[in-house]
Design a protein around this motif. Sequence first.
Motif, PDB file in Angstrom:
ATOM      1  N   ILE A   1      -8.402  11.390   5.730  1.00  0.00           N
ATOM      2  CA  ILE A   1      -8.332   9.748   5.543  1.00  0.00           C
ATOM      3  C   ILE A   1      -9.254   9.007   6.982  1.00  0.00           C
ATOM      4  CG2 ILE A   1      -6.793   7.803   6.403  1.00  0.00           C
ATOM      5  CD1 ILE A   1      -4.448   9.348   4.998  1.00  0.00           C
TER       6      ILE A   1
ATOM      7  N   ARG B   1      -9.420   4.474  -1.066  1.00  0.00           N
ATOM      8  CA  ARG B   1      -8.659   5.046  -1.875  1.00  0.00           C
ATOM      9  C   ARG B   1      -8.783   5.791  -3.342  1.00  0.00           C
ATOM     10  NH1 ARG B   1      -4.073   1.104  -3.768  1.00  0.00           N
ATOM     11  NH2 ARG B   1      -6.032   0.232  -4.874  1.00  0.00           N
TER      12      ARG B   1
ATOM     13  N   THR C   1       0.485   0.275   5.726  1.00  0.00           N
ATOM     14  CA  THR C   1      -0.828   0.056   6.495  1.00  0.00           C
ATOM     15  C   THR C   1      -1.915   0.751   5.487  1.00  0.00           C
ATOM     16  OG1 THR C   1      -0.433   2.204   7.435  1.00  0.00           O
ATOM     17  CG2 THR C   1       0.210   0.372   8.879  1.00  0.00           C
TER      18      THR C   1
ATOM     19  N   THR D   1      -3.852   3.081   6.299  1.00  0.00           N
ATOM     20  CA  THR D   1      -3.677   4.480   6.214  1.00  0.00           C
ATOM     21  C   THR D   1      -2.619   4.947   5.204  1.00  0.00           C
ATOM     22  OG1 THR D   1      -4.232   4.755   8.494  1.00  0.00           O
ATOM     23  CG2 THR D   1      -3.166   6.648   7.458  1.00  0.00           C
ATOM     24  N   GLN D   2      -1.521   4.261   5.093  1.00  0.00           N
ATOM     25  CA  GLN D   2      -0.406   4.497   4.381  1.00  0.00           C
ATOM     26  C   GLN D   2      -0.982   4.387   2.891  1.00  0.00           C
ATOM     27  OE1 GLN D   2       2.690   2.016   5.920  1.00  0.00           O
ATOM     28  NE2 GLN D   2       3.919   3.973   6.484  1.00  0.00           N
TER      29      GLN D   2
ATOM     30  N   GLU E   1      -0.852  11.559  -1.873  1.00  0.00           N
ATOM     31  CA  GLU E   1       0.456  12.294  -2.036  1.00  0.00           C
ATOM     32  C   GLU E   1       0.255  12.718  -3.621  1.00  0.00           C
ATOM     33  OE1 GLU E   1       3.399  12.020  -0.178  1.00  0.00           O
ATOM     34  OE2 GLU E   1       3.054  10.491   1.046  1.00  0.00           O
ATOM     35  N   LEU E   2      -0.508  12.241  -4.394  1.00  0.00           N
ATOM     36  CA  LEU E   2      -0.411  12.540  -5.798  1.00  0.00           C
ATOM     37  C   LEU E   2      -1.538  13.840  -5.873  1.00  0.00           C
ATOM     38  CD1 LEU E   2      -0.854   9.406  -7.585  1.00  0.00           C
ATOM     39  CD2 LEU E   2       1.108  10.855  -7.603  1.00  0.00           C
TER      40      LEU E   2
ATOM     41  N   GLN F   1      -2.722   7.125   1.954  1.00  0.00           N
ATOM     42  CA  GLN F   1      -2.090   8.228   1.806  1.00  0.00           C
ATOM     43  C   GLN F   1      -1.379   8.348   0.283  1.00  0.00           C
ATOM     44  OE1 GLN F   1       0.855   8.871   5.044  1.00  0.00           O
ATOM     45  NE2 GLN F   1       1.870  10.162   3.836  1.00  0.00           N
ATOM     46  N   MET F   2      -0.915   7.079   0.007  1.00  0.00           N
ATOM     47  CA  MET F   2      -0.288   7.053  -1.323  1.00  0.00           C
ATOM     48  C   MET F   2      -1.043   7.735  -2.311  1.00  0.00           C
ATOM     49  SD  MET F   2       2.806   5.704  -1.371  1.00  0.00           S
ATOM     50  CE  MET F   2       3.061   5.010  -2.707  1.00  0.00           C
ATOM     51  N   ALA F   3      -2.600   7.542  -2.551  1.00  0.00           N
ATOM     52  CA  ALA F   3      -3.202   8.149  -3.253  1.00  0.00           C
ATOM     53  C   ALA F   3      -3.415   9.681  -3.200  1.00  0.00           C
ATOM     54  CB  ALA F   3      -4.707   7.738  -3.373  1.00  0.00           C
TER      55      ALA F   3
ATOM     56  N   TRP G   1      -4.644  15.998   5.982  1.00  0.00           N
ATOM     57  CA  TRP G   1      -4.526  14.642   5.353  1.00  0.00           C
ATOM     58  C   TRP G   1      -5.253  13.788   6.416  1.00  0.00           C
ATOM     59  CZ3 TRP G   1       0.335  13.339   2.181  1.00  0.00           C
ATOM     60  CH2 TRP G   1       0.375  14.174   1.153  1.00  0.00           C
ATOM     61  N   ASN G   2      -4.880  13.644   7.676  1.00  0.00           N
ATOM     62  CA  ASN G   2      -5.222  12.917   8.715  1.00  0.00           C
ATOM     63  C   ASN G   2      -6.805  12.936   8.587  1.00  0.00           C
ATOM     64  OD1 ASN G   2      -4.789  15.197   9.742  1.00  0.00           O
ATOM     65  ND2 ASN G   2      -4.262  14.206  11.648  1.00  0.00           N
TER      66      ASN G   2
END
Lengths: 356, 398
Positions: free
Chosen positions: A127, A159, A103, A105-106, A113-114, A109-111, A123-124
């Motif tokens: 985002i 992102r 999605t 959001t995901q 995570e790093l 979130q991938m960015a 995080w929420n």
Amino acid sequence: MSGAPPIVLEDVCYFYGQGNLRKQVLYDVDATIDNGEIVILNGPSGSGKTTLLSLIGGLRSGQGGSVKVLGEELNGADDQCREAMRRQIGFLFRHHNLLDSLTVTQNIQMALELSGPPPRKNWNKRIESVLEQVGMSEHHRAYPAQLSRGQRQRIGIARALVTHPRVILADDPTADLDRESGRTIVNLLQHLAREEDASVLLVTNDNRILDIADRVLHLEDGRVRELADAVADDSSRMLNILARHEPAANSYLAAFALALTRVASADNVITDDETHTISRILHSHSDLSSGEVELVMALSRCLVSFHGGDTAQKLVSPERGSQFLDALRAVAEADGEVSDDELEEIRQIVTELGIT
Amino acid sequence: MQWPICGLGESVKIRYIPVGWQQLIHNKTRLLIAVTGVAFSVLLLLAQQGIHTVMSEGNLRWHNALAYDLVILNPATEVLTQLEGISTDSIELASSVEGVAGVTAVSIAQADWHNPVDPSISRPIFVVGIKPENLSFQNTLNPEHTALLKLPGHFLFDARSHPDYGPVPALLARGNSLSVGLNEKTIVVSGLFEIGRSFGINGALLASRASFEELFSDKPATTRSLGLVHLKASVDPSTVQENLEERLGDSVIVLKNKQFKQRETRYWSYRTPTGYALALGTVISLLVGAIVVYQVLCAELREHHCEYAMLKAIGYNDRFFSRLVLQEALILAIAGFVPGAIIGAQLLNQAETATGLPLAMTAPGTIKALLLTLLMSTGAGYLAKRKLIMIRPADALQ
């Protein structure tokens, strides 16, 4: 943010290929981008823009010269070092490259995570706020396939921005977009970069978006070139093309546009209303596209301001004046003799330009 | 599709993202192909395991029924069905060795069995001659059997023999005994026992030594024998084995129960094509699975080349991608194993009913198949990983 400029390039060279096929694509490129500065890197395709961007982003390892990003020398740096650097940069590419199984959001979130060990608690919020900044709040559960190209590129911006990078590298982010959404995307990028005080290097071929930049860096055949030279080259090439393909329209329009702009600038100012009117008239009197009309108008405007008199005084200094006269005389003598008409013309030019 | 972001609320929810899983289930067609491929490979693997079970268990059924501690064999003997004889002296000598509770001579031979319904059908049958009251077969035979065996010329028939031998149990249920042609003679089958078939034995008869000798009186050369040694309680088998070998000399060998079983299994594994075919079959089924997994993973990587390059560009490292591919490979392995095992269990049960061989899935066989599948998938994932490592971050710029 103050301090050292985040991007400093010195004598950057780059080659593709090996042996006989080895081809140099970047020649001694020097450039500096300051904190919070938005710089557009343009130039014809094949000029090495994207290669330069990939060197700055640590996407390739450098060969010659020095690439310093955020104080870190990337030339000769190992993979891990470049990886670490890339995590501190926001990337925005021609293709959004969002994972279609995740999605919105995901994907963002991938960015995140790093950005370090996960204190996922906030995080929420992060985002949510970045989605709001790009105007995509209500789409946070959507999949990329459900969004338009423009919307996907907005997610790309989100992102890139979510980790608060100090440097944003954008490679032709409007290439896949129509004029209007392209405009929206670069405006958004400009606005958010200013808000975050991030430096932006934006590679583009799209001359319509040059105005968002603080500075334009022009690259041609792997070398940085003066923007003025490049524009002059471009324009004369365009006019030549126009002259060859539609000679009648060209000269008619040039004269027509010149006349119209002269009237408009009689009061020494060309207002927006006047510009619109001129371009409307030109449109209705020719089959030319709007781009061509724009070009003819722009050149006429230059000519008018040149004829305007006020600026002419500053334009030609006494030393240049004598050179100018010599040049004019040389042209007049080119056909063997100097006619009266020619002398009269030279006299008139000298008066118009205020050459002493 | 909305999983794992599934809350009802409108606010952004942060969960762990199982990227490999998400990527795999996104393309349903490809997932189906992959799972089918792996399931097929698992099915083949389980069939091989079934045959392996026959080899390791089916061929040892008679060993288990004979229930010996040590066995005295002619050194040339490799399997129960192809015995070379030993002298009766050895058996008598063995009885006097310390620690030995008793030694039984068992004679084994092949005879021609004529189907009682259609005598034109003739099949080789495995005939075993024992002393009725011996210590072997205690788990297989009851006192009633023993009584029947004592009657001269009476034989017991293995109820789990191949159907070609005729509907012996049904015929026996009608009368108390049944006359059947064996070699050129007629014998009486008066009871049933159950041991079952194996590679070398399709049907079996049990008789007393006397009946056995009577049957083969005209062909003594075909009679083969071995000595079954039963030990006294709490005696070390290795010591007795050594003593026996010393006492009996080089004309015989003495093996422990486990050693003879290993010898039998080794024979079927290495001396017959069965073992080779089995190994080849296992390799091929693993190869099929590995190719499917590798192709599917590569197709997945190719399709998402730019996206993965982007992830590399923003700073994901090779360790992340290794984990991603292995995660996908293991998901495929498990997703393929479950349906493969379910279908395999049913097919093998049917095969067991049809052949009388112990083909059904066993726990160790299933675990072995699962481990092999996981190993196969991991290997394929490892190969596919190299492709992923080759994706360069700059590819995202294209």
